[in-house]
Design a protein around this motif. Structure first.
Motif, PDB file in Angstrom:
ATOM      1  N   SER A 151       0.822  -1.214   0.000  1.00 21.50           N
ATOM      2  CA  SER A 151       0.000   0.000   0.000  1.00 21.50           C
ATOM      3  C   SER A 151       0.854   1.261   0.000  1.00 21.50           C
ATOM      4  O   SER A 151       0.442   2.285  -0.538  1.00 21.50           O
ATOM      5  CB  SER A 151      -0.950   0.007   1.204  1.00 21.50           C
ATOM      6  N   GLU A 173      -3.658  -2.413  -4.106  1.00 24.30           N
ATOM      7  CA  GLU A 173      -3.834  -1.857  -2.762  1.00 24.30           C
ATOM      8  C   GLU A 173      -3.017  -0.587  -2.561  1.00 24.30           C
ATOM      9  O   GLU A 173      -3.008  -0.023  -1.467  1.00 24.30           O
ATOM     10  CB  GLU A 173      -3.440  -2.892  -1.702  1.00 24.30           C
ATOM     11  N   GLU A 175      -1.706   2.938  -2.092  1.00 22.94           N
ATOM     12  CA  GLU A 175      -2.239   4.235  -1.677  1.00 22.94           C
ATOM     13  C   GLU A 175      -1.245   5.367  -1.911  1.00 22.94           C
ATOM     14  O   GLU A 175      -1.647   6.471  -2.282  1.00 22.94           O
ATOM     15  CB  GLU A 175      -2.629   4.204  -0.197  1.00 22.94           C
ATOM     16  N   LYS A 176       0.036   5.090  -1.672  1.00 24.29           N
ATOM     17  CA  LYS A 176       1.051   6.124  -1.834  1.00 24.29           C
ATOM     18  C   LYS A 176       2.226   5.557  -2.628  1.00 24.29           C
ATOM     19  O   LYS A 176       2.809   4.541  -2.239  1.00 24.29           O
ATOM     20  CB  LYS A 176       1.537   6.630  -0.474  1.00 24.29           C
ATOM     21  N   SER A 200      -8.970   2.262  -8.349  1.00 13.86           N
ATOM     22  CA  SER A 200      -7.807   2.823  -7.683  1.00 13.86           C
ATOM     23  C   SER A 200      -8.167   3.431  -6.342  1.00 13.86           C
ATOM     24  O   SER A 200      -9.170   4.126  -6.198  1.00 13.86           O
ATOM     25  CB  SER A 200      -7.162   3.901  -8.559  1.00 13.86           C
ATOM     26  N   ILE A 201      -7.292   3.174  -5.346  1.00 12.95           N
ATOM     27  CA  ILE A 201      -7.392   3.859  -4.065  1.00 12.95           C
ATOM     28  C   ILE A 201      -6.150   4.722  -3.842  1.00 12.95           C
ATOM     29  O   ILE A 201      -5.929   5.231  -2.748  1.00 12.95           O
ATOM     30  CB  ILE A 201      -7.570   2.868  -2.897  1.00 12.95           C
ATOM     31  N   MET A 202      -5.344   4.898  -4.893  1.00  7.88           N
ATOM     32  CA  MET A 202      -4.121   5.672  -4.766  1.00  7.88           C
ATOM     33  C   MET A 202      -4.437   7.129  -4.464  1.00  7.88           C
ATOM     34  O   MET A 202      -5.208   7.767  -5.166  1.00  7.88           O
ATOM     35  CB  MET A 202      -3.266   5.573  -6.034  1.00  7.88           C
ATOM     36  N   GLU A 203      -3.813   7.635  -3.406  1.00 10.32           N
ATOM     37  CA  GLU A 203      -4.037   9.014  -2.984  1.00 10.32           C
ATOM     38  C   GLU A 203      -2.878   9.934  -3.340  1.00 10.32           C
ATOM     39  O   GLU A 203      -3.081  11.129  -3.535  1.00 10.32           O
ATOM     40  CB  GLU A 203      -4.267   9.056  -1.462  1.00 10.32           C
ATOM     41  N   SER A 225      -8.931   8.708  -6.980  1.00  9.84           N
ATOM     42  CA  SER A 225      -8.807   8.987  -5.549  1.00  9.84           C
ATOM     43  C   SER A 225      -7.607   9.874  -5.236  1.00  9.84           C
ATOM     44  O   SER A 225      -7.359  10.186  -4.064  1.00  9.84           O
ATOM     45  CB  SER A 225      -8.679   7.678  -4.759  1.00  9.84           C
TER      46      SER A 225
END
Length: 357
Positions: A151, A173, A175-176, A200-203, A225
């Motif tokens: 993540s 998964e 995120e960063k 995507s859940i990449m922030e 995201s």
């Protein structure tokens, strides 16, 4: 649960299970937690005798030096190793890649050298990989895509070279992704968007201060995201894709110091959460789209050193009035041969000089 709850009981003559932040299962040490204590010296190789150790947390001591013990991977129960903010040197031991239980590897802010092994993909439970601010080099192995639970991939401020592996797109998964301040080259892989298939859940996507070339892929619009997209200080060219307007959760976007051309797409007016927009030092042309005036949260807009012409639309100027958020508007409006006309109520920063009307 911690075996002790009182402060001031580090390195005492009492049982290690009574030291603050250590944890035990019965009489067996499972967490060695001596962080932020100004410890000096080396990390003793005897740590590998703690066969039931699950967490090794010595971060923030600043003065632990030497190498990470070669057999650290023999700790089969180890799921978290946190040694950041020290002075550790040498390579990451090969044995670490044998530690199949690892979930967190945090080795930031040391003096580590060498490469990331292609065996990184064998650590299938790995969730956090933080190696930033070391002296590592080589390429990012394609096998990183096999560590599908990752993540956080934080590799910035090293000397990594070569392309961004397209296999990073397999990390659903994620995120960063912070790869900035390296020497990465080649194109931004379209797979970062395609493989995620809209889920995507990449922030955060930080790719700035590298040597990336080519166009910004339109597939980046799939990363819906994202709150921060940092692409400044590369060698990107082509136009800004209209799909950038699909990133409606963006708070900060930096495209400055590239070779981007063409007009600013009006679709960027859909980025209504945007607070900071940096597009300076490119080759952008045409007039400013009035739709930028829809960015009611915008605080800073940097557009200088481009080939943008015309008068700043009133919709943008209104962002500076009536208590609205825009505080800095930087454009090519210098007194000598201005490219952009800055009329009241706009107050523009022109080549570093603030002029009203």
């Amino acid at each position: 649960q911690p075996c002790a709850s009182s402060m001031g009981r580090y390195l005492s003559s009492s049982n290690v299970c009574n030291w603050y932040m250590n944890e035990c299962n019965g009489k067996t040490l499972t967490k060695l937690g001596i962080d932020d204590n100004n410890l000096m010296g080396t990390l003793p190789s005897e740590v590998i005798s703690l066969k039931m150790l699950e967490q090794l947390d010595l971060d923030g001591n600043n003065k632990i030096m030497g190498k990470i013990p070669e057999q650290i991977g023999s700790l089969s129960e180890l799921f978290a190793i946190d040694l950041d903010n020290n002075m550790l040197s040498g390579r990451i031991p090969d044995s670490l890649y044998d530690a199949a239980s690892l979930v967190t590897v945090d080795l930031n802010d040391n003096l580590l050298t060498g490469t990331i092994s292609s065996r990184i993909g064998q650590i299938h439970r790995l969730n956090i990989l933080q190696l930033h601010s070391n002296q590592m080099d080589g390429t990012i192995p394609t096998e990183i895509g096999a560590a599908e639970l990752l993540s956080f991939v934080i590799l910035n401020a090293n000397g990594f070279t070569g392309p961004i592996p397209s296999e990073i797109g397999f990390l659903k998964e994620l995120e960063k992704l912070r790869l900035h301040r390296n020497a990465l080259s080649g194109k931004i892989p379209t797979e970062i968007g395609i493989e995620l298939n809209g889920d995507s859940i990449m922030e955060e996507l930080f790719l700035h201060n590298n040597e990336l070339t080519g166009m910004i892929p339109s597939e980046i619009g799939i990363l819906t995201s994202l709150t921060r997209l940092e692409l400044r200080s590369n060698k990107l060219d082509g136009s800004i894709p209209i799909e950038m307007g699909d990133l409606t959760t963006l708070i900060r976007l930096t495209l400055s110091e590239n070779n981007l051309g063409g007009k600013i797409p009006s679709e960027m007016g859909f980025n209504t959460n945007l607070e900071e927009l940096f597009m300076n030092n490119n080759e952008l042309t045409g007039a400013l789209p009035s739709e930028i005036g829809l960015l009611s949260s915008l605080k800073r807009l940097f557009l200088h050193f481009n080939d943008i012409t015309g008068t700043i639309p009133s919709e943008i100027c209104e962002l500076m009035t009536n208590g609205n958020s825009l505080k800095t508007l930087s454009v090519d409006c210098g007194v000598t041969n201005p490219q952009i006309i800055c009329n009241p109520p706009c107050t523009c920063t022109c080549f570093g000089r603030s002029t009203g009307g």
